[in-house]
Enzyme design. Structure first.
Site, PDB file in Angstrom:
ATOM      1  N   GLU A 178       0.748  -1.197  -0.415  1.00 51.36           N
ATOM      2  CA  GLU A 178       0.168  -0.441   0.082  1.00 51.36           C
ATOM      3  C   GLU A 178       1.010   1.369   0.133  1.00 51.36           C
ATOM      4  OE1 GLU A 178      -3.779   2.825   2.802  1.00 51.36           O
ATOM      5  OE2 GLU A 178      -2.315   0.582   3.489  1.00 51.36           O
TER       6      GLU A 178
ATOM      7  N   LYS B 134      -2.730  -2.538  -2.899  1.00 54.94           N
ATOM      8  CA  LYS B 134      -3.687  -1.488  -2.404  1.00 54.94           C
ATOM      9  C   LYS B 134      -3.181   0.444  -2.104  1.00 54.94           C
ATOM     10  CE  LYS B 134      -6.447  -0.583   1.376  1.00 54.94           C
ATOM     11  NZ  LYS B 134      -6.843  -0.599   3.141  1.00 54.94           N
TER      12      LYS B 134
END
Length: 297
Positions: free
Chosen positions: A177, A214
């Protein structure tokens, strides 16, 4: 190796990932939004007990199940806790058919070159061993990008993949992420650089290894479609990043192959003061909206 049924669900099932992983720094804000002021607790243990109660209320709600919630990301203390007498990850999978993930980063370093890399994680191997023993499928770790600085973005991505390989070594699937701050003026440029740097690292992964990504919902629709289609990517999920649920869902619905992994946008409108019926109805509406946007893309 990860449970085969979990892997199939994580890779292919409709729905979204619920991010229930607020840590020490973000927990007071999450509790305030839920209607719990800082005066309601006097120390970290009391604070984490309150947020665990909030998460347990979400997880045990009727709408929180594998039909629309593909997975859930847990904070370490939530993983170590129990719901209705079962370890949280076990409850998620056995009772809700929701794939459990674990947040493993320890927060962000100071900004350099327009980014914040992750702080060192010296106890990561031990945490990953515990996660495997508790039935966790994958992990999540967050860095932040505040400017379209190629050197900084490359450093973020390289660190994410370096730690990701350590996680893969334990048989877990890492969610990488590198969040792009939604308010920066050069967000679109930062996202283009991020795409290029992630592609470089994906192409270096050994055959048969997969990660999840993500990513902040991009300014350019379908910018990340090449990552969705990349053979080393199990799934691309989107973070709401401070957008309202309405705007996050609208942006998500336009990006083919991305599904949601929302935190604040999921819990928007939930309150400790609500009756169980009102709470469950509000959460059910949120789950429906987010799942619909995930499927639309």
């Amino acid at each position: 190796m990860p449970n085969a049924e979990m892997r199939k669900q994580a890779a292919t099932k409709d729905g979204f990932i619920a991010a229930l992983d607020q840590s020490g720094g973000s927990t007071p804000k999450a509790l305030r939004l839920y209607g719990v002021e800082e005066s309601a607790y006097t120390n970290d243990d009391e604070m984490f007990a309150l947020v665990h109660d909030m998460r347990a209320r979400i997880i045990t709600a009727p709408a929180f199940n594998g039909d629309k919630v593909m997975g859930a990301i847990l904070f370490e203390k939530t993983m170590d806790g129990e719901i209705e007498g079962k370890p949280t990850a076990q409850y998620l999978w056995e009772d809700c058919s929701v794939v459990p993930f674990l947040k493993v980063d320890k927060g962000l370093a100071d900004e350099k070159d327009g980014v914040q890399v992750m702080k060192p994680m010296p106890g990561l191997d031990e945490l990953l061993k515990r996660a495997v023993n508790k039935g966790i499928f994958g992990t999540k770790m967050r860095s932040v990008i505040n400017a379209a600085n190629r050197e900084g973005i490359a450093a973020v991505v390289q660190q994410q993949f370096e730690v990701g390989k350590q996680i893969l070594g334990h048989g877990l699937v890492p969610i990488i992420e590198p969040e792009v701050t939604i308010t920066i003026a050069d967000k679109a440029d930062a996202e283009q650089i991020l795409l290029e740097e992630i592609t470089k690292e994906l192409d270096k992964l050994p055959e048969g290894e997969e990660v999840m990504l993500k990513l902040t919902l991009p300014e350019k629709t379908n910018l990340y479609k090449p990552l969705v289609d990349h053979p080393k990517v199990m799934r691309v999920v989107a973070l709401s990043g401070g957008y309202s649920r309405e705007e996050a869902c609208d942006r998500l619905s336009k990006n083919t192959g991305m599904i949601a992994s929302f935190s604040r946008a999921l819990t928007e409108g939930l309150s400790i003061a609500q009756s169980d019926d009102d709470f469950n109805a509000k959460l059910g509406d949120s789950i429906d909206n987010i799942c619909e946007a995930s499927r639309a893309g």
